[in-house]
Design an enzyme around this catalytic site. Structure first.
Site, short mmCIF file in Angstrom:
data_model
loop_
_atom_site.label_atom_id
_atom_site.label_comp_id
_atom_site.label_asym_id
_atom_site.label_seq_id
_atom_site.Cartn_x
_atom_site.Cartn_y
_atom_site.Cartn_z
N THR A 1 0.15 0.40 6.65
CA THR A 1 0.37 -0.61 5.61
C THR A 1 0.70 -1.92 6.31
O THR A 1 1.45 -1.95 7.27
CB THR A 1 1.52 -0.23 4.66
OG1 THR A 1 1.80 -1.37 3.83
CG2 THR A 1 2.79 0.18 5.38
N GLY A 2 0.11 -2.99 5.83
CA GLY A 2 0.37 -4.28 6.46
C GLY A 2 -0.76 -5.24 6.21
O GLY A 2 -1.63 -4.99 5.37
N THR B 1 0.79 -1.24 0.00
CA THR B 1 0.00 0.00 0.00
C THR B 1 0.83 1.29 0.00
O THR B 1 1.97 1.28 0.45
CB THR B 1 -0.85 -0.06 1.29
OG1 THR B 1 -1.70 -1.17 1.17
CG2 THR B 1 -1.63 1.17 1.57
N ARG C 1 -12.97 -9.31 -1.06
CA ARG C 1 -12.20 -8.96 0.15
C ARG C 1 -11.82 -7.47 0.16
O ARG C 1 -11.32 -6.92 -0.81
CB ARG C 1 -10.92 -9.82 0.21
CG ARG C 1 -10.06 -9.57 1.44
CD ARG C 1 -8.94 -8.59 1.17
NE ARG C 1 -8.04 -8.47 2.33
CZ ARG C 1 -7.10 -7.55 2.45
NH1 ARG C 1 -6.92 -6.68 1.48
NH2 ARG C 1 -6.33 -7.50 3.52
N GLY D 1 -3.93 -6.43 6.37
CA GLY D 1 -5.10 -5.63 6.69
C GLY D 1 -6.06 -6.22 7.71
O GLY D 1 -6.66 -5.48 8.50
N GLY E 1 -9.61 -4.68 2.56
CA GLY E 1 -8.64 -4.61 3.67
C GLY E 1 -8.89 -3.43 4.58
O GLY E 1 -10.00 -2.88 4.64
N ASP E 2 -7.84 -3.03 5.27
CA ASP E 2 -7.96 -1.95 6.26
C ASP E 2 -7.85 -0.56 5.63
O ASP E 2 -8.30 0.42 6.22
CB ASP E 2 -6.85 -2.08 7.30
CG ASP E 2 -5.47 -1.99 6.65
OD1 ASP E 2 -5.24 -2.72 5.65
OD2 ASP E 2 -4.62 -1.20 7.10
#
Ligand code: ASP
Length: 345
Positions: free
Chosen positions: A261-262, A210, A238, A264, A240-241
């Site tokens: 970032t990671g 991200t 799906r 999610g 994510g965060d």
């Protein structure tokens, strides 16, 4: 207490500058930080040319965002300016360079938040928007909603005059190769249970990349934004965060602005961006303490990998991550441009 300190620092700034009409541009802190994703980013995987190109792109983005601030522009504009440059680069998992879904398409998420008033905008699962962060901004500025998804978000984009683009413009060969590798690992599953286990076992790099930015402008306002292609080989719509306010993005002038970032799923469950700011606001922690606590002490023990960029209204910046590396850069009116990729940078 906080109010008294703010007033005291204001008086101090005015008396040291001998300026009576307010804080001059020289004294007001200006700062910006960006990221281009975290993961198993190791020096051994980079040729000198590749490293140079990534560093140059991060520098270009952070300096373009800083220019907006230096010319008196708003933190929100600095954030979108920097993110647009990263979205338009094939190096990062956002816009051009977004990862592929299991079905060979690109579905992107983005969000933005204004620290002045906690206004926010987000888009999820968009396929035909060249710069998803700009659409998130329009959701914030021109709609009564916070998050719009998929076809509905694109219908709104059309109404706002954004031209829809072919999903193919986001294609890149290196992301396609990653999809093939991920599918090979996933497709050995014989049941849904195996599939989920295979998915869980995918290396972190399939779940990251991200881009994001946080900034502080001359009026003391902070903002945060995040844009992503999500997770390689994602399925079933799906999300994510990154488009989830509080998880991947958060900004409030009373505490801090964060872009994450990671992996999610963990960032959603642990409400990462908002948790960092809550520690700053309610526990009086610095952004360095709050960021380290959440990234290293909360996320890592449960298996949540990634990082965040954080800024506060004094212009402090913190860039913690618990992975091998994180593409990152920062600049302020008291520090020169910093660019980092590896842990030791
Ligand atoms: N957090 C993003 C997601 O889970 C991925 C990333 O940061 O690279 O969609």
């Amino acid at each position: 207490m906080k109010k008294i300190m703010t007033l005291a620092s204001l008086i101090c700034a005015l008396s040291t500058s001998g300026f009576s009409g307010g804080i001059s541009a020289k004294e007001a802190p200006l700062a910006i930080a960006i990221h281009g994703g975290a993961g198993t980013i190791e020096r051994s995987k980079f040729t000198p040319e590749k490293e140079k190109a990534y560093r140059a792109k991060l520098k270009e983005a952070v300096e373009a965002g800083y220019r907006v601030l230096n010319e008196g522009g708003e933190s929100l504009d600095a954030v979108t300016t920097a993110i647009n440059i990263l979205e338009n680069s094939p190096f990062f998992n956002a816009g051009k360079g977004a990862v592929y879904t299991y079905d060979g398409k690109h579905e992107m998420d983005a969000s933005i938040m204004d620290g002045r008033n906690r206004q926010a905008g987000a888009v999820a699962g968009v396929k035909h928007i060249e710069n998803p962060i700009n659409l998130a901004r329009l959701v914030m500025d021109k709609s009564v909603h916070v998050m719009l998804a998929k076809e509905g978000a694109e219908e709104f984009a059309k109404q706002q005059g954004i031209k829809l683009v072919d999903n193919k413009i986001f294609d890149t060969e290196h992301r396609y190769q990653s999809l093939l590798k991920a599918k090979k690992k996933l497709d050995t599953a014989h049941s849904n249970k195996d599939y989920q286990a295979n998915h869980q076992a995918l290396p972190v790099n399939y779940k990251m990349g991200t881009v994001g930015a946080v900034a502080l402008d001359i009026n003391g306002n902070i903002a945060a934004g995040t844009s992503t292609g999500g997770m390689t080989a994602k399925r079933f719509g799906r999300i994510g965060d990154s488009p989830v306010i509080g998880a991947g993005t958060f900004a409030d002038n009373n505490s801090c602005a964060v872009s994450a970032t990671g992996h999610g799923e963990y960032f959603i469950r642990y409400n990462v961006a908002a948790d960092i700011c809550a520690r700053v606001q309610y526990q009086g922690k610095t952004i360095v303490q709050a960021g380290n606590e959440v990234i290293h002490d909360v996320l890592l023990p449960v298996g949540g990998t990634g990082g965040v960029i954080i800024i506060d209204t004094k212009g402090n910046i913190s860039l913690p991550f618990n992975t091998k590396g994180m593409y990152r850069a920062s600049k302020s009116n008291t520090s020169a441009t910093y660019v980092g990729i590896f842990k030791e940078d």
